[in-house]
Motif scaffolding. Structure first.
Motif, short mmCIF file in Angstrom:
data_model
loop_
_atom_site.label_atom_id
_atom_site.label_comp_id
_atom_site.label_asym_id
_atom_site.label_seq_id
_atom_site.Cartn_x
_atom_site.Cartn_y
_atom_site.Cartn_z
N MET A 1 -39.98 77.67 -35.70
CA MET A 1 -38.91 77.88 -36.67
C MET A 1 -38.67 79.38 -36.87
SD MET A 1 -38.58 76.07 -40.38
CE MET A 1 -39.66 77.17 -41.27
N ASN A 2 -37.39 79.79 -36.88
CA ASN A 2 -37.11 81.20 -37.11
C ASN A 2 -37.17 81.49 -38.62
OD1 ASN A 2 -34.71 80.27 -38.19
ND2 ASN A 2 -33.58 80.59 -36.29
N ASN A 3 -36.68 82.68 -39.00
CA ASN A 3 -36.79 83.08 -40.41
C ASN A 3 -35.76 82.41 -41.31
OD1 ASN A 3 -38.95 84.74 -39.93
ND2 ASN A 3 -37.62 86.45 -39.35
N TRP A 4 -34.82 81.72 -40.69
CA TRP A 4 -33.76 81.10 -41.48
C TRP A 4 -34.02 79.60 -41.56
CZ3 TRP A 4 -31.86 85.14 -43.51
CH2 TRP A 4 -31.61 86.29 -42.78
N ALA A 5 -34.04 79.10 -42.76
CA ALA A 5 -34.14 77.64 -42.92
C ALA A 5 -32.80 77.00 -42.60
CB ALA A 5 -34.56 77.29 -44.34
N VAL A 6 -31.74 77.72 -42.95
CA VAL A 6 -30.38 77.27 -42.63
C VAL A 6 -29.62 78.45 -42.06
CG1 VAL A 6 -28.19 76.43 -43.57
CG2 VAL A 6 -30.33 75.52 -44.47
N GLN A 7 -28.91 78.19 -41.00
CA GLN A 7 -28.10 79.25 -40.40
C GLN A 7 -26.80 78.62 -39.88
OE1 GLN A 7 -29.80 81.15 -36.93
NE2 GLN A 7 -28.93 83.12 -37.52
N THR A 8 -25.70 79.19 -40.25
CA THR A 8 -24.43 78.69 -39.70
C THR A 8 -23.66 79.86 -39.10
OG1 THR A 8 -23.12 78.99 -41.71
CG2 THR A 8 -24.31 76.91 -41.51
N LYS A 9 -22.89 79.53 -38.07
CA LYS A 9 -22.09 80.56 -37.41
C LYS A 9 -20.66 80.07 -37.31
CE LYS A 9 -26.05 82.08 -34.71
NZ LYS A 9 -26.74 82.00 -33.41
N ALA A 10 -19.78 80.70 -38.05
CA ALA A 10 -18.34 80.37 -38.03
C ALA A 10 -18.11 78.88 -38.22
CB ALA A 10 -17.70 80.85 -36.74
N LEU A 11 -18.88 78.27 -39.08
CA LEU A 11 -18.77 76.83 -39.31
C LEU A 11 -17.50 76.52 -40.11
CD1 LEU A 11 -20.55 74.28 -38.73
CD2 LEU A 11 -21.41 74.51 -41.06
N CYS A 12 -16.74 75.56 -39.63
CA CYS A 12 -15.47 75.21 -40.29
C CYS A 12 -15.39 73.70 -40.46
CB CYS A 12 -14.27 75.62 -39.43
SG CYS A 12 -14.10 77.39 -39.23
N LYS A 13 -14.70 73.31 -41.51
CA LYS A 13 -14.34 71.90 -41.68
C LYS A 13 -12.91 71.83 -42.18
CE LYS A 13 -14.50 67.51 -41.82
NZ LYS A 13 -14.52 66.75 -40.55
N ASN A 14 -12.08 71.18 -41.39
CA ASN A 14 -10.68 71.01 -41.77
C ASN A 14 -10.39 69.53 -41.98
OD1 ASN A 14 -10.45 73.74 -41.17
ND2 ASN A 14 -9.88 73.32 -39.06
N TYR A 15 -9.56 69.23 -42.96
CA TYR A 15 -9.02 67.89 -43.12
C TYR A 15 -7.51 68.02 -42.91
CZ TYR A 15 -13.48 66.63 -45.22
OH TYR A 15 -14.82 66.40 -45.44
N GLY A 16 -7.09 67.80 -41.69
CA GLY A 16 -5.69 68.03 -41.36
C GLY A 16 -5.38 69.51 -41.52
N GLU A 17 -4.41 69.82 -42.37
CA GLU A 17 -4.03 71.21 -42.59
C GLU A 17 -4.97 71.90 -43.59
OE1 GLU A 17 -1.27 73.00 -41.18
OE2 GLU A 17 -1.58 71.31 -39.81
N LYS A 18 -5.65 71.06 -44.39
CA LYS A 18 -6.48 71.62 -45.47
C LYS A 18 -7.81 72.12 -44.90
CE LYS A 18 -8.38 70.44 -49.99
NZ LYS A 18 -9.82 70.52 -49.78
N ARG A 19 -8.16 73.34 -45.30
CA ARG A 19 -9.42 73.92 -44.84
C ARG A 19 -10.45 73.80 -45.96
NH1 ARG A 19 -8.47 79.25 -41.23
NH2 ARG A 19 -7.51 78.19 -39.48
N ALA A 20 -11.44 72.95 -45.75
CA ALA A 20 -12.47 72.75 -46.78
C ALA A 20 -13.52 73.84 -46.70
CB ALA A 20 -13.11 71.38 -46.62
N VAL A 21 -13.89 74.21 -45.48
CA VAL A 21 -14.84 75.30 -45.26
C VAL A 21 -14.31 76.15 -44.11
CG1 VAL A 21 -17.19 75.91 -44.55
CG2 VAL A 21 -16.83 73.97 -46.08
N THR A 22 -14.29 77.47 -44.32
CA THR A 22 -13.69 78.37 -43.33
C THR A 22 -14.70 79.42 -42.88
OG1 THR A 22 -11.57 78.08 -44.44
CG2 THR A 22 -11.74 79.92 -42.91
N ASP A 23 -14.93 79.48 -41.59
CA ASP A 23 -15.75 80.54 -40.97
C ASP A 23 -17.02 80.85 -41.77
OD1 ASP A 23 -14.18 80.91 -38.76
OD2 ASP A 23 -12.88 82.36 -39.76
N LEU A 24 -17.79 79.85 -41.99
CA LEU A 24 -18.99 80.03 -42.80
C LEU A 24 -20.12 80.63 -41.97
CD1 LEU A 24 -20.31 79.30 -45.65
CD2 LEU A 24 -21.35 77.41 -44.41
N ASN A 25 -20.54 81.81 -42.37
CA ASN A 25 -21.71 82.44 -41.76
C ASN A 25 -22.77 82.56 -42.85
OD1 ASN A 25 -20.71 83.10 -39.03
ND2 ASN A 25 -19.22 84.29 -40.20
N LEU A 26 -23.61 81.56 -42.89
CA LEU A 26 -24.59 81.47 -43.97
C LEU A 26 -25.99 81.58 -43.39
CD1 LEU A 26 -25.26 80.65 -46.98
CD2 LEU A 26 -25.26 78.29 -46.18
#
Lengths: 299, 253
Positions: A1-26
């Motif tokens: 396991m690296n130092n990050w318990a959670v890591q996201t890279k440009a994570l997105c979730k769209n519902y049609g035109e609606k952007r629920a999560v945009t470019d998440l780098n966490l």
């Protein structure tokens, strides 16, 4: 396991035109208590659900405990506890049946945790789940999430419907079983008192974007507020310092929020006639509200 | 592949549907031997409608096994097992969505395929239990009344009904995956399977009706066990299962 318990890279979730999560780098450091703060609809729940495989990301990457959320969902769910907002369980089951059902799904299960916290939270074992209050359901959901001894715990608005006593008991359990064991907690909440009680890292969410991430101490240390009551109208250029992020005025009383150059601004204020002059740490609510008002333009 | 804990939970969750199905099938099974003498006298004495084939009546009354088969496999069991398959299948997946329990279930260490497969296995198991148990009840009560029944062919034809009902269940489950409301899913499934029965009303297309094939007429009359039909149904069942898994995997909760 690296130092990050959670890591996201440009994570997105769209519902049609609606952007629920945009470019998440966490990046959530292993062993930390990380709070995602944001108003309702900011995208906090969507992030947790994507990490658990309940929602499919539209694009980007995500890793939980070093495992890809797209391909290793089953292994992730073995090691990650999840408590959704207002968890709905099977109402026809009684509490013992619900515990037995969940224990049968995991490779390892700690009955000691179940027994201890059933007593602590005073959850009646024979009660049907539909008879429990929402607070008791959330407490049971926490017990069911802790009993497999997860390495990472995801909590989505966990204290909805709690009174202050239950809230304290709840977080004591989280602190004891997760934080004291050096495990990671990712908490999504808009209850600032919860966050201040347990979190050491915060991520501020606004309209699906992560607008700011830092440690809670850093945020408090960096964000100071000068409260000053001048004897007469101060010159406008007094507030033109680049370190001033916000000025609120009520008559001759000013609340000046500062992110940089405290000494300099203090000197400027003190050199002008005043009745009172104080420096305080900005409270989290003020910081949160300012970020959500200003949104992502600030960063 | 199958999660024992989830399988057991499904059995518990569907127990009321099972007991109602078994009760109705059981009552329908028991009245066959109890009313045999009465029905025989009645059918033999009344003036038959011109639409009823007298040959069929004489076949039905020619022996108790023929009578029991015509009333059970060819009628009550086929009809009610199909209905039970729809009732059991309509809430299989839609129930988790409608009652908001899907996030709780899917946050556990189970794959979506595993959840789907386990639910299907539990539903098909309960369906089979209701069909087999009520058929045994018929055989038992028949024996108690002193009627001789060929248990082997009777059970074999019940198995044909069972496989057909399992296909109906799997098809209904696909609809239950797509439509997130058990009642609406049930209505759509009933309409779908109603339409699927239409070929059975025409002489030229009757063999394409699943409900006609479930009666296992040729097996009972000519002794030809419908292996080909069963293999075809298993293939269709597999395709329906994979279709359901596909839609179930796509869903966000």
């Amino acid at each position: 396991m690296n130092n990050w318990a959670v890591q996201t890279k440009a994570l997105c979730k769209n519902y049609g035109e609606k952007r629920a999560v945009t470019d998440l780098n966490l990046e959530v450091p292993a062993g930390s208590v990380f709070a995602l703060l944001g108003l309702n609809g900011a995208g906090k729940s969507t992030i947790l659900k994507m990490l658990m495989g309940l929602i499919h990301p539209s694009s980007g990457e995500g890793f939980c405990l070093g495992m890809d959320i797209r391909t290793r969902g089953m292994e992730i769910r073995q090691k990650v506890g999840y408590m959704g907002e207002e968890t709905r369980m099977y109402g026809y089951m009684n509490v013992h049946q619900a515990v037995r059902f969940c224990s049968g799904l995991y490779g390892s299960w700690d009955d000691g945790i179940v027994k201890e916290y059933m007593d602590t939270f005073q959850i009646p074992g024979q009660a049907r789940l539909h008879q429990l209050s929402q607070g008791q359901k959330n407490q049971l959901a926490l017990i069911l999430a802790l009993a497999p001894r997860p390495d990472l715990l995801l909590l989505d608005e966990p204290t909805t419907g709690f009174d202050p006593v239950k809230r304290r008991l709840f977080f004591n359990a989280v602190l004891r079983e997760m934080v004291a064991e050096g495990k990671t907690v990712l908490l999504a909440s808009h209850h600032l008192e919860d966050v201040e009680r347990v979190a050491d890292q915060v991520g501020l969410m606004h309209r699906g974007r992560l607008v700011h991430t830092c440690s809670l101490d850093e945020l408090r240390a960096r964000e100071k507020e000068i409260r000053v009551v001048f004897q007469k109208e101060p010159p406008a250029d007094l507030f033109r310092h680049p370190g001033i992020v916000q000025v609120k005025q009520e008559g001759m009383a000013y609340r000046i929020t500062i992110s940089d150059g405290l000494e300099e601004i203090w000197q400027s204020c003190s050199s002008f006639p005043h009745y009172a002059l104080d420096v305080i740490s900005a409270d989290l609510e003020d910081i949160f509200l300012r970020y959500t008002e200003e949104g992502w333009h600030r960063d | 592949m199958i999660s024992p804990a989830l399988f057991f939970k499904e059995l518990v969750e569907n127990r009321i549907k099972f007991w109602i199905s078994f009760f109705i099938l059981g009552v329908l099974a028991v009245i066959i031997p109890l009313l045999y003498a009465f029905a025989g006298n009645m059918l033999g004495s009344i003036n038959l409608s011109p639409y009823v084939n007298p040959g069929e009546i004489s076949f039905i009354l020619s022996s108790y096994p023929n009578y029991a088969w015509s009333q059970w496999t060819a009628k009550n069991l086929t009809q009610f097992a199909s209905l039970a398959a729809i009732v059991l299948g309509m809430g299989a997946l839609a129930g988790e969505t409608a009652y908001g329990t899907a996030p709780f279930l899917l946050s556990k260490p189970l794959t979506r395929r595993q959840v789907y497969a386990t639910k299907m296995a539990a539903g098909i198991f309960l369906l089979g239990l209701a069909i087999v148990a009520s058929t045994f009840l018929l055989i038992l009560v028949s024996a108690m009344k002193g009627y001789t029944l060929q248990a082997g062919p009777f059970i074999a034809s019940a198995i044909v009904v069972y496989v057909g009902a399992a296909v109906i269940y799997l098809g209904t489950a696909v609809i239950s995956t797509i439509i997130p409301d058990p009642v609406k899913a049930g209505v759509v499934a009933a309409i779908f399977w109603g339409l699927a029965s239409v070929p059975g009303y025409f002489r030229g297309t009757v063999q394409y009706s699943i409900f006609y094939q479930m009666k296992a007429i040729r097996y009972w009359l000519q002794g030809e066990f419908p292996w080909l039909v069963l293999i075809l149904w298993l293939g269709i069942g597999f395709l329906l299962f994979e279709t359901g898994v596909y839609y179930w995997r796509q869903k966000d909760f």
